[in-house]
Design a protein around this motif. Structure first.
Motif, mmCIF file in Angstrom:
data_model
loop_
_atom_site.group_PDB
_atom_site.id
_atom_site.type_symbol
_atom_site.label_atom_id
_atom_site.label_comp_id
_atom_site.label_asym_id
_atom_site.label_seq_id
_atom_site.Cartn_x
_atom_site.Cartn_y
_atom_site.Cartn_z
ATOM 1 N N HIS A 57 2.066 14.670 9.282
ATOM 2 C CA HIS A 57 0.744 14.329 9.829
ATOM 3 C C HIS A 57 -0.154 13.608 8.846
ATOM 4 O O HIS A 57 -1.137 13.005 9.238
ATOM 5 N N ASP A 58 0.143 13.675 7.549
ATOM 6 C CA ASP A 58 -0.716 13.018 6.568
ATOM 7 C C ASP A 58 -0.123 11.727 6.028
ATOM 8 O O ASP A 58 -0.599 11.174 5.064
ATOM 9 N N GLY A 77 12.264 22.111 -2.393
ATOM 10 C CA GLY A 77 11.471 20.887 -2.397
ATOM 11 C C GLY A 77 10.234 20.915 -3.280
ATOM 12 O O GLY A 77 9.528 19.930 -3.394
ATOM 13 N N GLU A 105 2.919 5.521 5.881
ATOM 14 C CA GLU A 105 4.353 5.602 5.589
ATOM 15 C C GLU A 105 5.141 5.573 6.894
ATOM 16 O O GLU A 105 6.194 4.939 6.996
ATOM 17 N N ARG A 124 1.044 4.104 -2.945
ATOM 18 C CA ARG A 124 0.909 5.541 -2.692
ATOM 19 C C ARG A 124 2.098 6.303 -3.259
ATOM 20 O O ARG A 124 1.932 7.381 -3.836
ATOM 21 N N PHE A 145 -7.557 4.875 -1.074
ATOM 22 C CA PHE A 145 -6.311 5.665 -0.986
ATOM 23 C C PHE A 145 -6.066 6.300 -2.344
ATOM 24 O O PHE A 145 -5.506 5.676 -3.238
ATOM 25 N N GLY A 165 -14.419 6.197 2.529
ATOM 26 C CA GLY A 165 -14.547 4.786 2.859
ATOM 27 C C GLY A 165 -15.936 4.421 3.339
ATOM 28 O O GLY A 165 -16.730 5.290 3.689
ATOM 29 N N MET A 197 7.712 16.853 -2.704
ATOM 30 C CA MET A 197 7.242 16.199 -1.480
ATOM 31 C C MET A 197 8.436 15.767 -0.637
ATOM 32 O O MET A 197 9.536 15.615 -1.119
ATOM 33 N N LEU A 252 0.831 -1.207 0.000
ATOM 34 C CA LEU A 252 0.000 0.000 0.000
ATOM 35 C C LEU A 252 0.872 1.266 0.000
ATOM 36 O O LEU A 252 0.611 2.220 -0.735
ATOM 37 N N VAL A 253 1.925 1.241 0.792
ATOM 38 C CA VAL A 253 2.847 2.380 0.834
ATOM 39 C C VAL A 253 3.500 2.567 -0.541
ATOM 40 O O VAL A 253 3.672 3.688 -1.024
ATOM 41 N N ASN A 282 -11.502 1.010 2.260
ATOM 42 C CA ASN A 282 -10.813 2.279 2.543
ATOM 43 C C ASN A 282 -10.050 2.739 1.300
ATOM 44 O O ASN A 282 -9.086 2.093 0.896
ATOM 45 N N GLU A 338 1.096 22.148 0.612
ATOM 46 C CA GLU A 338 1.773 20.902 0.971
ATOM 47 C C GLU A 338 1.256 20.366 2.297
ATOM 48 O O GLU A 338 1.063 19.171 2.461
ATOM 49 N N LEU A 339 1.024 21.265 3.262
ATOM 50 C CA LEU A 339 0.449 20.856 4.543
ATOM 51 C C LEU A 339 -0.915 20.214 4.354
ATOM 52 O O LEU A 339 -1.289 19.293 5.074
ATOM 53 N N ALA A 340 -1.677 20.718 3.369
ATOM 54 C CA ALA A 340 -3.017 20.187 3.108
ATOM 55 C C ALA A 340 -2.952 18.981 2.173
ATOM 56 O O ALA A 340 -3.963 18.560 1.631
ATOM 57 N N ASN A 341 -1.743 18.421 1.989
ATOM 58 C CA ASN A 341 -1.537 17.189 1.220
ATOM 59 C C ASN A 341 -1.726 17.362 -0.286
ATOM 60 O O ASN A 341 -2.265 16.488 -0.949
ATOM 61 N N TYR A 342 -1.312 18.493 -0.823
ATOM 62 C CA TYR A 342 -1.279 18.683 -2.274
ATOM 63 C C TYR A 342 0.150 18.457 -2.773
ATOM 64 O O TYR A 342 1.110 18.819 -2.094
ATOM 65 N N ASP A 343 0.243 17.891 -3.994
ATOM 66 C CA ASP A 343 1.501 17.906 -4.734
ATOM 67 C C ASP A 343 1.537 19.235 -5.469
ATOM 68 O O ASP A 343 0.634 19.534 -6.244
ATOM 69 N N VAL A 361 -14.590 8.719 8.211
ATOM 70 C CA VAL A 361 -14.266 7.320 7.946
ATOM 71 C C VAL A 361 -12.947 7.237 7.179
ATOM 72 O O VAL A 361 -12.714 8.022 6.263
#
Lengths: 226, 118
Positions: free
Chosen positions: B13-14, A119, B18, A13, A73, A57, B1, A9-10, A71, A96-101, B46
């Motif tokens: 945190h996300d 980065g 990993e 991702r 991903f 999910g 990243m 799974l990792v 679930n 980036e904090l909000a999980n965007y590339d 969820v």
């Protein structure tokens, strides 16, 4: 969960492959299913595609009445920033904090430098060429920040022709007015042009570049989630 | 990243899975907790996950901090050959005084050890 499944799974991702982890609740049996997977049972193929699309999910019973937790991903959301200007620096960080590339496009290498954007993926081609190399899908946002029609407009053209979920363009109401005129001349309809958020960001009285970045991030989140 | 070493150091945190995989590689035992169902006003949606290391270090979340303590305790109990467990938390629960959800919501959490070696 089995360690091998966790590792797979990792890996999925890291490769940005959409995947769903299905766990049978009665005994913990697990299956990692990919969007492109057609080998698995019919009910699961359908359910996998649904939870990935909804990015949410759920618990669902299989044809034998056994409950599974599905679930999803999905790969990270993507933000394309046109213009490696001051506002782009905090915006790249917040996104980036909000999980965007994050990808920053600017042919002016004095702006688009590793020192200014550590980065972050930097592209220094002209915007029209740069935009062609990026898949502007439904999980992508585009924000133009250059103030320069030569640079901003090609980005807006590409964004308007794509299904991306958010388009924002920095500039005053006056600037936006002349932008709308140019886009109309270029053949875009009023409805299409209305997809552009300009002036960009929620009206929270933002002044500093970081505050403006927060207002843009808030508006992007609103478009994505509501 | 961020690369793996950075996320391992800073506990991004996300990147809960990993982080769990990195802890396994470092020779730790690890458990995972996942929100599988919610009713009413639940603090995390969820799919939200918490990874727990054998020294009680954790990253991620399954609530706003209300039930993590209980989840971590249960997770640590499973690290030596334990099996998965599904626990329901809610304000009406008998454990409400201790680990209830102040928001009034109800959630089901799957808590499971990661089995095998990385």
């Amino acid at each position: 969960m089995k360690a091998e499944i966790l590792e797979e799974l990792v890996r999925a991702r890291a490769e940005k492959r959409p995947a769903v982890l299905a766990t049978r609740l009665s005994d913990g049996v697990e299956k990692l299913v990919y969007q492109t997977d057609t080998q698995t049972e019919n009910w699961l193929v359908e359910a996998v595609s649904e939870v990935l699309r909804a990015d949410k999910g759920r618990v669902q019973a299989d044809p034998d009445g056994e409950d599974w937790f599905l679930n999803p991903f999905n790969p990270p959301l993507r933000l394309v920033i046109l213009g490696a200007v001051h506002i782009a620096q905090p915006l790249a960080k917040i996104a980036e904090l909000a999980n965007y590339d994050v990808t920053v496009i600017d042919p002016r290498t004095a702006f688009a430098s590793e020192e200014r954007f550590p980065g972050v993926t930097l592209v220094t081609d002209w915007p029209d060429e740069a935009m062609e190399t990026i898949d502007l899908d439904t999980r992508t946002a585009v924000v133009t920040l250059t103030h320069d029609p030569k640079l901003d407009d090609p980005g807006l053209h590409a964004a308007l022709k794509s299904p991306c979920f958010y388009i924002g363009a920095l500039g005053s109401r006056k600037t936006h007015g002349s932008r709308v005129e140019r886009l109309t001349e270029a053949g875009f309809s009023d409805n299409e042009i209305a997809r552009i958020h300009g002036p960009v960001g929620l009206n929270i009285g933002a002044r500093s570049p970081a505050e403006i970045a927060i207002s843009i991030m808030a508006e992007m989140t609103e478009r994505l989630r509501t | 990243m961020s690369d793996t070493s950075k996320s391992a150091r800073e506990m991004d945190h996300d990147k809960v899975l990993e982080q769990a995989a990195a802890w396994m590689k470092d020779g730790h035992k690890v458990a995972l907790a996942t929100v599988i169902e919610t009713w009413g006003s639940a603090p995390r949606p969820v799919g939200s996950q918490l990874a727990i290391r054998d020294d009680a270090t954790f990253t991620g979340s399954v609530s706003g901090g209300c039930i993590e303590g209980d989840v971590v305790t249960r997770a640590l109990d499973k690290l030596d050959g334990g099996t998965a467990e599904i626990v329901e938390y809610g304000v009406s629960d008998a454990r409400a005084w201790e680990v209830g959800l102040a928001c009034g919501g109800r959630i089901r959490v799957m808590i499971e050890p990661v089995e095998g070696n990385a």
